[in-house]
Motif scaffolding. Structure first.
Motif, PDB file in Angstrom:
ATOM      1  N   ALA A  38      -6.798  15.527  -9.386  1.00 46.74           N
ATOM      2  CA  ALA A  38      -7.481  16.426  -8.240  1.00 46.74           C
ATOM      3  C   ALA A  38      -6.704  17.097  -7.457  1.00 46.74           C
ATOM      4  O   ALA A  38      -6.560  16.700  -6.197  1.00 46.74           O
ATOM      5  CB  ALA A  38      -8.393  15.376  -7.546  1.00 46.74           C
ATOM      6  N   PRO A  39      -5.575  17.941  -8.044  1.00 43.29           N
ATOM      7  CA  PRO A  39      -4.819  18.647  -7.312  1.00 43.29           C
ATOM      8  C   PRO A  39      -5.271  19.541  -5.708  1.00 43.29           C
ATOM      9  O   PRO A  39      -4.696  19.297  -4.764  1.00 43.29           O
ATOM     10  CB  PRO A  39      -4.254  19.604  -8.033  1.00 43.29           C
ATOM     11  N   ARG A  40      -6.565  19.846  -5.900  1.00 44.97           N
ATOM     12  CA  ARG A  40      -7.092  20.538  -4.909  1.00 44.97           C
ATOM     13  C   ARG A  40      -7.498  19.453  -3.843  1.00 44.97           C
ATOM     14  O   ARG A  40      -7.492  19.785  -2.639  1.00 44.97           O
ATOM     15  CB  ARG A  40      -8.407  21.314  -5.260  1.00 44.97           C
ATOM     16  N   ARG A  41      -7.924  18.302  -4.169  1.00 44.26           N
ATOM     17  CA  ARG A  41      -8.429  17.429  -3.135  1.00 44.26           C
ATOM     18  C   ARG A  41      -6.971  16.503  -2.791  1.00 44.26           C
ATOM     19  O   ARG A  41      -7.158  15.879  -1.593  1.00 44.26           O
ATOM     20  CB  ARG A  41      -9.343  16.323  -4.094  1.00 44.26           C
ATOM     21  N   ALA A  42      -6.253  16.800  -3.459  1.00 46.54           N
ATOM     22  CA  ALA A  42      -4.785  15.965  -2.996  1.00 46.54           C
ATOM     23  C   ALA A  42      -4.274  16.581  -1.711  1.00 46.54           C
ATOM     24  O   ALA A  42      -3.950  17.776  -1.899  1.00 46.54           O
ATOM     25  CB  ALA A  42      -3.755  16.011  -4.188  1.00 46.54           C
ATOM     26  N   ARG A  43      -4.100  15.594  -0.695  1.00 42.80           N
ATOM     27  CA  ARG A  43      -3.566  16.217   0.659  1.00 42.80           C
ATOM     28  C   ARG A  43      -2.207  15.667   0.796  1.00 42.80           C
ATOM     29  O   ARG A  43      -1.986  14.472   0.399  1.00 42.80           O
ATOM     30  CB  ARG A  43      -4.621  15.908   1.747  1.00 42.80           C
ATOM     31  N   ILE A  44      -1.545  16.292   1.386  1.00 46.62           N
ATOM     32  CA  ILE A  44      -0.007  15.891   1.284  1.00 46.62           C
ATOM     33  C   ILE A  44       0.100  14.556   2.251  1.00 46.62           C
ATOM     34  O   ILE A  44       0.774  13.874   2.052  1.00 46.62           O
ATOM     35  CB  ILE A  44       0.967  17.018   1.607  1.00 46.62           C
ATOM     36  N   LYS A  45      -0.768  14.655   3.380  1.00 48.52           N
ATOM     37  CA  LYS A  45      -0.713  13.488   4.380  1.00 48.52           C
ATOM     38  C   LYS A  45      -1.221  12.330   3.491  1.00 48.52           C
ATOM     39  O   LYS A  45      -0.379  11.193   3.588  1.00 48.52           O
ATOM     40  CB  LYS A  45      -1.329  13.741   5.419  1.00 48.52           C
ATOM     41  N   GLY A  46      -2.022  12.509   2.722  1.00 46.85           N
ATOM     42  CA  GLY A  46      -2.430  11.241   1.934  1.00 46.85           C
ATOM     43  C   GLY A  46      -1.506  10.858   0.890  1.00 46.85           C
ATOM     44  O   GLY A  46      -1.497   9.586   0.812  1.00 46.85           O
ATOM     45  N   LEU A  47      -1.150  11.760   0.298  1.00 48.67           N
ATOM     46  CA  LEU A  47      -0.181  11.395  -0.776  1.00 48.67           C
ATOM     47  C   LEU A  47       1.111  10.769  -0.339  1.00 48.67           C
ATOM     48  O   LEU A  47       1.650   9.611  -0.688  1.00 48.67           O
ATOM     49  CB  LEU A  47       0.456  12.560  -1.461  1.00 48.67           C
ATOM     50  N   ILE A  48       1.685  11.289   0.733  1.00 45.13           N
ATOM     51  CA  ILE A  48       2.843  10.659   1.434  1.00 45.13           C
ATOM     52  C   ILE A  48       2.465   9.162   2.259  1.00 45.13           C
ATOM     53  O   ILE A  48       3.115   8.174   1.852  1.00 45.13           O
ATOM     54  CB  ILE A  48       3.404  11.423   2.561  1.00 45.13           C
ATOM     55  N   GLY A  49       1.091   8.955   2.821  1.00 43.69           N
ATOM     56  CA  GLY A  49       0.692   7.627   3.188  1.00 43.69           C
ATOM     57  C   GLY A  49       0.706   6.748   2.400  1.00 43.69           C
ATOM     58  O   GLY A  49       0.815   5.407   2.494  1.00 43.69           O
ATOM     59  N   GLN A  50       0.009   6.914   1.017  1.00 44.41           N
ATOM     60  CA  GLN A  50      -0.112   5.914   0.135  1.00 44.41           C
ATOM     61  C   GLN A  50       1.160   5.931  -0.833  1.00 44.41           C
ATOM     62  O   GLN A  50       1.393   4.838  -1.125  1.00 44.41           O
ATOM     63  CB  GLN A  50      -1.327   6.626  -0.608  1.00 44.41           C
ATOM     64  N   GLY A  51       1.903   7.033  -1.103  1.00 43.92           N
ATOM     65  CA  GLY A  51       2.747   6.925  -2.172  1.00 43.92           C
ATOM     66  C   GLY A  51       4.123   6.325  -1.598  1.00 43.92           C
ATOM     67  O   GLY A  51       4.899   5.863  -2.257  1.00 43.92           O
ATOM     68  N   ALA A  52       4.367   7.004  -0.472  1.00 46.96           N
ATOM     69  CA  ALA A  52       5.928   6.667   0.077  1.00 46.96           C
ATOM     70  C   ALA A  52       6.255   5.285   0.348  1.00 46.96           C
ATOM     71  O   ALA A  52       7.147   4.809   0.099  1.00 46.96           O
ATOM     72  CB  ALA A  52       6.149   7.660   1.430  1.00 46.96           C
ATOM     73  N   PRO A  53       5.412   4.617   1.137  1.00 47.52           N
ATOM     74  CA  PRO A  53       5.647   3.095   1.295  1.00 47.52           C
ATOM     75  C   PRO A  53       5.801   2.214   0.123  1.00 47.52           C
ATOM     76  O   PRO A  53       6.559   1.426  -0.086  1.00 47.52           O
ATOM     77  CB  PRO A  53       4.416   2.624   2.256  1.00 47.52           C
ATOM     78  N   ALA A  54       4.827   2.641  -1.051  1.00 45.03           N
ATOM     79  CA  ALA A  54       4.831   2.112  -2.164  1.00 45.03           C
ATOM     80  C   ALA A  54       6.265   2.270  -3.123  1.00 45.03           C
ATOM     81  O   ALA A  54       6.941   1.429  -3.433  1.00 45.03           O
ATOM     82  CB  ALA A  54       3.457   2.218  -3.043  1.00 45.03           C
ATOM     83  N   LEU A  55       6.574   3.586  -2.924  1.00 44.30           N
ATOM     84  CA  LEU A  55       7.849   3.870  -3.737  1.00 44.30           C
ATOM     85  C   LEU A  55       9.126   3.283  -2.786  1.00 44.30           C
ATOM     86  O   LEU A  55       9.875   2.503  -3.581  1.00 44.30           O
ATOM     87  CB  LEU A  55       7.798   5.356  -3.476  1.00 44.30           C
ATOM     88  N   ALA A  56       9.103   3.224  -1.593  1.00 38.53           N
ATOM     89  CA  ALA A  56      10.126   2.715  -1.123  1.00 38.53           C
ATOM     90  C   ALA A  56      10.095   1.206  -1.243  1.00 38.53           C
ATOM     91  O   ALA A  56      11.204   0.593  -1.090  1.00 38.53           O
ATOM     92  CB  ALA A  56       9.980   2.733   0.786  1.00 38.53           C
ATOM     93  N   THR A  57       9.088   0.327  -1.237  1.00 37.95           N
ATOM     94  CA  THR A  57       9.220  -0.746  -1.620  1.00 37.95           C
ATOM     95  C   THR A  57       9.557  -1.050  -3.063  1.00 37.95           C
ATOM     96  O   THR A  57      10.386  -2.063  -3.307  1.00 37.95           O
ATOM     97  CB  THR A  57       7.507  -1.461  -1.639  1.00 37.95           C
ATOM     98  N   LEU A  58       9.272  -0.272  -3.994  1.00 34.79           N
ATOM     99  CA  LEU A  58       9.864  -0.354  -5.438  1.00 34.79           C
ATOM    100  C   LEU A  58      11.458  -0.219  -5.569  1.00 34.79           C
ATOM    101  O   LEU A  58      12.265  -0.674  -6.089  1.00 34.79           O
ATOM    102  CB  LEU A  58       9.150   0.453  -6.392  1.00 34.79           C
ATOM    103  N   VAL A  59      11.768   0.813  -4.845  1.00 34.29           N
ATOM    104  CA  VAL A  59      13.164   1.160  -4.674  1.00 34.29           C
ATOM    105  C   VAL A  59      13.895  -0.085  -4.069  1.00 34.29           C
ATOM    106  O   VAL A  59      15.072  -0.444  -4.611  1.00 34.29           O
ATOM    107  CB  VAL A  59      13.314   2.470  -4.032  1.00 34.29           C
ATOM    108  N   ALA A  60      13.577  -0.662  -2.823  1.00 29.85           N
ATOM    109  CA  ALA A  60      14.205  -1.527  -2.260  1.00 29.85           C
ATOM    110  C   ALA A  60      14.322  -2.883  -3.041  1.00 29.85           C
ATOM    111  O   ALA A  60      15.216  -3.846  -2.733  1.00 29.85           O
ATOM    112  CB  ALA A  60      13.571  -1.787  -0.985  1.00 29.85           C
ATOM    113  N   SER A  61      13.373  -3.146  -3.958  1.00 27.18           N
ATOM    114  CA  SER A  61      13.547  -4.399  -4.606  1.00 27.18           C
ATOM    115  C   SER A  61      14.326  -4.480  -5.817  1.00 27.18           C
ATOM    116  O   SER A  61      14.992  -3.433  -6.009  1.00 27.18           O
ATOM    117  CB  SER A  61      12.225  -4.853  -5.085  1.00 27.18           C
TER     118      SER A  61
END
Length: 61
Positions: A38-61
């Motif tokens: 859903a690229p038209r519905r994907a908002r950058i704030k939502g993507l960063i808010g959901q994906g960035a903490p998850a990515l940081a957790t996976l990278v840190a482990s």
């Protein structure tokens, strides 16, 4: 995620870490699916808010 953090706090480190990593991978996959399907519905704030903490957790482990 909270169950994994709680388990790690109570001394079940391996189980807690597995739960946290599974939850993080799931959240990262959901954010990538949002952009892919859903690229038209994907908002950058939502993507960063959901994906960035998850990515940081996976990278840190």
């Amino acid at each position: 995620m909270l169950a994994g953090l709680t388990a790690a706090r109570w001394g079940v480190a391996a189980g807690g870490q597995a739960l946290v990593l599974a939850a993080s991978a799931s959240m990262l996959a959901a954010s990538l699916a949002l952009v892919a399907f859903a690229p038209r519905r994907a908002r950058i704030k939502g993507l960063i808010g959901q994906g960035a903490p998850a990515l940081a957790t996976l990278v840190a482990s």
